[in-house]
Design an enzyme around this catalytic site. Structure first.
Site, mmCIF file in Angstrom:
data_model
loop_
_atom_site.group_PDB
_atom_site.id
_atom_site.type_symbol
_atom_site.label_atom_id
_atom_site.label_comp_id
_atom_site.label_asym_id
_atom_site.label_seq_id
_atom_site.Cartn_x
_atom_site.Cartn_y
_atom_site.Cartn_z
ATOM 1 N N GLY A 102 90.429 -8.778 70.214
ATOM 2 C CA GLY A 102 90.841 -10.132 69.822
ATOM 3 C C GLY A 102 90.896 -11.148 70.953
ATOM 4 O O GLY A 102 91.743 -12.022 70.957
ATOM 5 N N SER A 103 89.998 -11.054 71.928
ATOM 6 C CA SER A 103 90.022 -12.033 73.021
ATOM 7 C C SER A 103 88.719 -12.796 73.162
ATOM 8 O O SER A 103 88.446 -13.399 74.184
ATOM 9 C CB SER A 103 90.350 -11.341 74.341
ATOM 10 O OG SER A 103 91.657 -10.861 74.303
ATOM 11 N N GLY A 150 83.853 -10.296 71.478
ATOM 12 C CA GLY A 150 83.016 -9.655 70.456
ATOM 13 C C GLY A 150 83.327 -8.183 70.267
ATOM 14 O O GLY A 150 82.445 -7.390 69.916
ATOM 15 N N SER A 151 84.586 -7.809 70.486
ATOM 16 C CA SER A 151 84.912 -6.377 70.436
ATOM 17 C C SER A 151 84.715 -5.785 69.044
ATOM 18 O O SER A 151 84.291 -4.634 68.928
ATOM 19 C CB SER A 151 86.339 -6.133 70.925
ATOM 20 O OG SER A 151 87.240 -6.907 70.179
ATOM 21 N N SER A 152 84.989 -6.550 67.981
ATOM 22 C CA SER A 152 84.832 -5.950 66.652
ATOM 23 C C SER A 152 83.352 -5.697 66.346
ATOM 24 O O SER A 152 83.004 -4.669 65.759
ATOM 25 C CB SER A 152 85.509 -6.776 65.550
ATOM 26 O OG SER A 152 85.090 -8.097 65.586
ATOM 27 N N ALA A 153 82.464 -6.595 66.788
ATOM 28 C CA ALA A 153 81.025 -6.372 66.573
ATOM 29 C C ALA A 153 80.538 -5.190 67.415
ATOM 30 O O ALA A 153 79.768 -4.352 66.927
ATOM 31 C CB ALA A 153 80.233 -7.633 66.915
ATOM 32 N N ASP A 167 78.148 -12.966 66.813
ATOM 33 C CA ASP A 167 78.615 -11.823 67.615
ATOM 34 C C ASP A 167 77.689 -10.612 67.448
ATOM 35 O O ASP A 167 77.219 -10.052 68.448
ATOM 36 C CB ASP A 167 80.065 -11.436 67.244
ATOM 37 C CG ASP A 167 81.087 -12.423 67.787
ATOM 38 O OD1 ASP A 167 80.691 -13.547 68.142
ATOM 39 O OD2 ASP A 167 82.273 -12.074 67.856
HETATM 40 O O1 PMV Z 1 84.871 -13.733 67.606
HETATM 41 P P1 PMV Z 1 85.167 -14.972 68.378
HETATM 42 O O2 PMV Z 1 86.610 -15.232 68.554
HETATM 43 O O3 PMV Z 1 84.367 -15.027 69.633
HETATM 44 O O4 PMV Z 1 84.666 -16.213 67.507
HETATM 45 C C1 PMV Z 1 83.415 -16.258 66.949
HETATM 46 C C2 PMV Z 1 82.909 -17.648 66.886
HETATM 47 C C3 PMV Z 1 83.267 -18.498 65.693
HETATM 48 O O5 PMV Z 1 82.272 -19.508 65.668
HETATM 49 C C4 PMV Z 1 84.621 -19.147 65.861
HETATM 50 C C5 PMV Z 1 83.258 -17.717 64.372
HETATM 51 C C6 PMV Z 1 81.877 -17.281 63.906
HETATM 52 O O6 PMV Z 1 81.821 -16.485 62.960
HETATM 53 O O7 PMV Z 1 80.859 -17.729 64.440
#
Ligand code: PMV
Length: 291
Positions: free
Chosen positions: A82-83, A86-89, A131
């Protein structure tokens, strides 16, 4: 004992976050930190992980491949959750890829992108796909929703510093919802801000390809993200100080308001100056090479 292993990198958004959700372009790069997944046999289903998988990505990825029995997954992460890295991807791609190999059904990159995006929907709601694009295809990418994924090259290596403005309390999904609400109540203004951010992604690609200085474009993108209302007080103060000294800075990722705003991308044509400044401040940082 037969084991399958996969490693997928995290990402950093150079420009275009939030605007990319509305179809404008973004620039994203993979980084050299990531998530490693090892799959091996076991009786039942077991997960050994040092990663806080709040969104249940492991469960979703495993179910997508029908591999919920007689496997043990080991997850080792270099990415904080959550920072904005792109950790979830990266987690989704690594679990899917390793499981696919283990089950004797290796997955092509295009299929892996689609499946990783499926997993991302759990974490984000309505993700743009930026991501998974960086994580699965790697390198420096010009991205547009609807699967425009153009890898491009720079004529020199660009070093950025990614500094921590504090962990956001809100999730990416919350921050996307904040922009959506403003888009509904102030469509003209927010539409203009998002469109200018999209133009910056276009210009930043040219600047990277031509080896030009990036500070002004990064700062303008940063200011527009502040106008969108996704940057909190602490990140704004840090940005103001850095801009007054000539550095380029913007949040990278969805941002945050009540706690920190996550990671901030910083650049300067004399990278030593930036490094000295960040060290003197005692701020937590990661050095990232792009191109
Ligand atoms: O996953 P994050 O926190 O890097 O955010 C992704 C970028 C956003 O444009 C905010 C969301 C998206 O789906 O593209």
């Amino acid at each position: 004992m037969l084991l399958a292993k996969s490693f997928f990198p995290g990402k950093v958004l150079l420009s275009g976050e939030h605007a990319v959700v509305y179809g404008f372009p973004a620039l994203v790069s993979s980084i050299d930190l990531g998530i490693r997944v090892t799959v091996g046999p076991c009786s039942g289903f077991e997960v050994e992980s040092d990663f806080n998988d709040e969104a249940g990505i492991i469960d979703k990825a495993t179910k997508l491949l029908g591999g919920e029995s007689n496997v043990k997954l080991r997850v080792e992460s270099e990415l904080p959750s959550g920072s904005g890295f792109g950790s979830s991807a990266a987690l989704g791609a690594a679990v899917l890829d390793a499981l696919g190999k283990y089950l004797g059904k290796p997955i092509s990159n295009d299929k892996l992108y689609d499946l990783t995006l499926e997993c991302e929907k759990l974490a984000h709601g309505n993700p743009s796909g930026v991501d998974p694009a960086a994580v699965v295809y790697g390198g420096l990418i010009y991205f547009r929703k609807g699967k425009v994924i153009e890898r491009f090259k720079t004529n020199k290596r660009n070093t950025f510093f990614v500094i921590n403005s504090g962990k956001p309390i809100e999730s990416t999904k919350d921050m996307v919802a904040i922009v959506d609400k403003r888009m509904k109540s102030e469509p003209e203004y927010i539409g203009r801000v998002l469109s200018e951010i999209g133009q910056i992604s276009f210009d930043l690609r040219k600047a990277l390809e031509n080896g030009e200085d990036l500070e002004d474009l990064i700062n303008r993108n940063g200011e527009l993200l502040e106008d969108l209302g996704v940057v909190g007080e602490r990140a704004m103060l840090m940005s103001r100080e850095m801009r007054s000294l000539g550095f380029g800075v913007k949040i990278t990722g969805a941002g945050g308001l009540r706690g920190g705003s996550g990671m901030m991308l910083c650049c300067h044509h004399e990278i030593g100056k930036l490094e000295a400044f960040v060290k003197e401040k005692g701020w937590e940082y990661i050095k990232v090479n792009v191109g």
